[in-house]
Write a protein that holds these residues in place. Structure first.
Motif, PDB file in Angstrom:
ATOM      1  N   LEU A  91       0.527  -1.129   0.428  1.00 14.31           N
ATOM      2  CA  LEU A  91      -0.204   0.171   0.050  1.00 14.31           C
ATOM      3  C   LEU A  91       1.043   1.416  -0.072  1.00 14.31           C
ATOM      4  O   LEU A  91       0.314   2.546  -0.446  1.00 14.31           O
ATOM      5  CB  LEU A  91      -1.356  -0.225   1.253  1.00 14.31           C
ATOM      6  CG  LEU A  91      -1.842   1.159   1.111  1.00 14.31           C
ATOM      7  CD1 LEU A  91      -3.161   0.824   0.433  1.00 14.31           C
ATOM      8  CD2 LEU A  91      -2.320   1.018   2.515  1.00 14.31           C
ATOM      9  N   ARG A  92       1.885   1.426   0.680  1.00 11.21           N
ATOM     10  CA  ARG A  92       3.075   2.105   0.689  1.00 11.21           C
ATOM     11  C   ARG A  92       3.470   2.792  -0.523  1.00 11.21           C
ATOM     12  O   ARG A  92       3.535   3.906  -0.651  1.00 11.21           O
ATOM     13  CB  ARG A  92       4.022   2.143   1.503  1.00 11.21           C
ATOM     14  CG  ARG A  92       3.536   2.333   3.290  1.00 11.21           C
ATOM     15  CD  ARG A  92       4.792   2.352   4.204  1.00 11.21           C
ATOM     16  NE  ARG A  92       5.385   0.970   3.781  1.00 11.21           N
ATOM     17  CZ  ARG A  92       5.901   0.691   5.236  1.00 11.21           C
ATOM     18  NH1 ARG A  92       3.923   0.417   6.106  1.00 11.21           N
ATOM     19  NH2 ARG A  92       6.156  -0.509   4.895  1.00 11.21           N
ATOM     20  N   LEU A  93       3.585   1.787  -1.551  1.00  9.84           N
ATOM     21  CA  LEU A  93       4.487   1.289  -2.204  1.00  9.84           C
ATOM     22  C   LEU A  93       3.611   2.596  -3.284  1.00  9.84           C
ATOM     23  O   LEU A  93       3.570   3.133  -4.452  1.00  9.84           O
ATOM     24  CB  LEU A  93       4.380   0.081  -2.696  1.00  9.84           C
ATOM     25  CG  LEU A  93       5.024   0.014  -4.690  1.00  9.84           C
ATOM     26  CD1 LEU A  93       6.198   1.181  -5.182  1.00  9.84           C
ATOM     27  CD2 LEU A  93       5.023  -1.401  -5.001  1.00  9.84           C
ATOM     28  N   LEU A  94       2.343   1.798  -3.956  1.00  8.94           N
ATOM     29  CA  LEU A  94       1.082   1.872  -4.639  1.00  8.94           C
ATOM     30  C   LEU A  94       0.531   3.792  -3.910  1.00  8.94           C
ATOM     31  O   LEU A  94       0.127   4.645  -5.013  1.00  8.94           O
ATOM     32  CB  LEU A  94      -0.324   2.109  -4.137  1.00  8.94           C
ATOM     33  CG  LEU A  94      -0.703   0.289  -4.931  1.00  8.94           C
ATOM     34  CD1 LEU A  94      -2.310  -0.051  -4.150  1.00  8.94           C
ATOM     35  CD2 LEU A  94      -0.159  -0.165  -5.844  1.00  8.94           C
ATOM     36  N   GLU A  95       0.302   4.649  -2.697  1.00 10.60           N
ATOM     37  CA  GLU A  95       0.230   5.776  -2.404  1.00 10.60           C
ATOM     38  C   GLU A  95       1.931   6.685  -2.967  1.00 10.60           C
ATOM     39  O   GLU A  95       1.703   7.638  -3.032  1.00 10.60           O
ATOM     40  CB  GLU A  95       0.408   6.196  -0.495  1.00 10.60           C
ATOM     41  CG  GLU A  95      -0.623   5.373  -0.164  1.00 10.60           C
ATOM     42  CD  GLU A  95      -1.872   5.674  -0.725  1.00 10.60           C
ATOM     43  OE1 GLU A  95      -2.282   7.147  -0.887  1.00 10.60           O
ATOM     44  OE2 GLU A  95      -2.573   4.625   0.081  1.00 10.60           O
ATOM     45  N   GLY A  96       3.327   5.784  -3.268  1.00 12.16           N
ATOM     46  CA  GLY A  96       4.394   6.912  -3.302  1.00 12.16           C
ATOM     47  C   GLY A  96       4.111   7.154  -5.042  1.00 12.16           C
ATOM     48  O   GLY A  96       4.720   7.612  -5.384  1.00 12.16           O
ATOM     49  N   LEU A  97       3.790   6.584  -5.646  1.00 10.80           N
ATOM     50  CA  LEU A  97       3.269   6.266  -7.220  1.00 10.80           C
ATOM     51  C   LEU A  97       2.404   7.806  -7.277  1.00 10.80           C
ATOM     52  O   LEU A  97       2.168   8.783  -8.743  1.00 10.80           O
ATOM     53  CB  LEU A  97       2.171   5.601  -7.015  1.00 10.80           C
ATOM     54  CG  LEU A  97       3.416   4.104  -8.014  1.00 10.80           C
ATOM     55  CD1 LEU A  97       1.871   3.182  -8.697  1.00 10.80           C
ATOM     56  CD2 LEU A  97       4.245   3.865  -8.738  1.00 10.80           C
ATOM     57  N   ARG A  98       0.982   8.070  -5.893  1.00 11.35           N
ATOM     58  CA  ARG A  98       0.881  10.385  -6.604  1.00 11.35           C
ATOM     59  C   ARG A  98      -0.070   9.820  -7.916  1.00 11.35           C
ATOM     60  O   ARG A  98      -0.337  11.046  -8.481  1.00 11.35           O
ATOM     61  CB  ARG A  98       1.352  10.955  -5.821  1.00 11.35           C
ATOM     62  CG  ARG A  98       2.956  10.744  -4.841  1.00 11.35           C
ATOM     63  CD  ARG A  98       3.408  11.814  -5.062  1.00 11.35           C
ATOM     64  NE  ARG A  98       4.547  12.137  -3.544  1.00 11.35           N
ATOM     65  CZ  ARG A  98       4.239  13.128  -2.545  1.00 11.35           C
ATOM     66  NH1 ARG A  98       3.000  12.724  -2.890  1.00 11.35           N
ATOM     67  NH2 ARG A  98       4.680  12.124  -1.549  1.00 11.35           N
ATOM     68  N   LEU A  99      -0.975   8.984  -7.993  1.00  8.39           N
ATOM     69  CA  LEU A  99      -1.550   8.882  -9.086  1.00  8.39           C
ATOM     70  C   LEU A  99      -2.770   9.122  -8.726  1.00  8.39           C
ATOM     71  O   LEU A  99      -3.999   9.330  -9.816  1.00  8.39           O
ATOM     72  CB  LEU A  99      -1.568   7.389  -9.546  1.00  8.39           C
ATOM     73  CG  LEU A  99      -0.202   6.901 -10.819  1.00  8.39           C
ATOM     74  CD1 LEU A  99      -0.441   5.755 -10.677  1.00  8.39           C
ATOM     75  CD2 LEU A  99       0.712   8.205 -10.967  1.00  8.39           C
ATOM     76  N   VAL A 100      -3.481   9.821  -7.481  1.00  6.29           N
ATOM     77  CA  VAL A 100      -4.437  10.359  -7.800  1.00  6.29           C
ATOM     78  C   VAL A 100      -4.673  11.439  -7.137  1.00  6.29           C
ATOM     79  O   VAL A 100      -3.654  11.766  -6.023  1.00  6.29           O
ATOM     80  CB  VAL A 100      -4.943   9.610  -5.510  1.00  6.29           C
ATOM     81  CG1 VAL A 100      -6.666  10.204  -5.659  1.00  6.29           C
ATOM     82  CG2 VAL A 100      -5.126   8.381  -6.572  1.00  6.29           C
ATOM     83  N   CYS A 101      -5.039  12.493  -7.441  1.00 13.67           N
ATOM     84  CA  CYS A 101      -4.871  13.869  -8.240  1.00 13.67           C
ATOM     85  C   CYS A 101      -6.344  14.495  -6.870  1.00 13.67           C
ATOM     86  O   CYS A 101      -7.199  13.745  -6.906  1.00 13.67           O
ATOM     87  CB  CYS A 101      -4.620  14.576  -9.173  1.00 13.67           C
ATOM     88  SG  CYS A 101      -3.616  13.458 -10.270  1.00 13.67           S
TER      89      CYS A 101
END
Length: 286
Positions: free
Chosen positions: A276-286
């Protein structure tokens, strides 16, 4: 003696299951594998309730396991045992496994951290259980299976390496120097000059159930969830620590004694929190 379903009147009798166990031993299956296969065979026999073991019955058991919402991995483990049993009985057909997408992360409730491992060791020392603490350090620092613990002998501690004979294969594992010093000190205290070091009452090597029970007894004092505390999880912790240090999957597979890299990859699944931390780090939710 060969106990076929024909000889048994088409039923899974105790004699048939005993013959199945003997065949697994001849195949040099690990003790844990034999235990799991026989448990599944007995459960299937209870499901049959005296009916003959047919392909339709096997499919019916698979459906019953799925209807009971058993985990796919659990169902597949039981089906592997069932298919081996049917092969032993000379019955045609195999039950297909439940198809599962390869797991990319482990449930957080089963992910043992190095900090939690350290607290387990501290709890064992607080109980003055030197044997259990050293046993956990041995499994975790050498990356061995519980069934391989009997190969950790006084001779192996002196040589700094152990020969593992299991599943028809032989592999050599190296033991850290600090672990060897601890093992030799323990051997001296227990007056063990040769043979396995971790013994139960009566002098037999400690079994899986005893180790499992003693580790679970540490959970409360160590403040570690019981779902994370079982012997094989120490091997998982070794695998993730080793891979973090060298990033060499093939080398890790050799150390663990895996014949398939896919098996090794399962050991390296990160926790759900890390994913989940990896997904959050992608910053793809604006």
């Amino acid at each position: 003696m060969d106990h076929s379903p024909t000889q048994a009147g088409g039923r899974l009798t105790p004699a048939v299951l005993a013959g199945f166990a003997a065949q697994l031993r001849r195949e040099e299956r690990a003790a844990g594998t034999i235990e799991n296969y026989l448990r599944a065979a007995r459960q299937f026999s209870a499901f049959l309730a005296g009916a003959p073991p047919t392909l339709e019955a096997a499919l019916g058991w698979k459906s019953a396991l799925l209807a009971a919402r058993r985990a796919p991995a659990t169902v597949n483990a039981k089906l592997a045992a069932l298919n081996r049993l049917y092969g032993f009985l000379g019955l045609g057909g195999r039950v297909s496994f439940v198809r599962v997408q390869r797991r990319i992360f482990r449930p957080v409730q089963r992910q043992l951290s190095q900090q939690e491992y350290g607290r387990l060791l501290t709890a064992a020392r607080a109980k003055k259980d030197a044997r259990l603490g050293l046993l956990m350090e041995t499994i975790c620092s050498a990356g061995i299976r519980v069934s391989e613990l009997r190969f950790i002998t006084a001779e192996a501690a002196r040589l700094g390496r152990a020969e593992i004979h299991l599943k028809g294969k032989v592999r050599v594992i190296l033991l850290p120097a600090k672990l060897c010093r601890k093992l030799l000190r323990y051997a001296g205290q227990q007056k063990v000059c040769s043979g396995p070091l971790f013994l139960a009452q009566g002098g037999a090597p400690m079994g899986r159930r005893l180790i499992w029970r003693q580790m679970k007894a540490l959970c409360s004092a160590a403040r570690v969830a019981p779902s994370k505390v079982f012997p094989h999880n120490l091997r998982h912790l070794f695998a993730t620590s080793f891979y973090t240090a060298c990033r060499d999957l093939v080398r890790l597979a050799d150390v663990l004694g895996h014949s398939s890299l896919e098996t090794t990859r399962l050991y390296l699944a990160s926790s759900g929190e890390e994913h989940l931390r990896l997904l959050e780090g992608l910053r793809l939710v604006c």
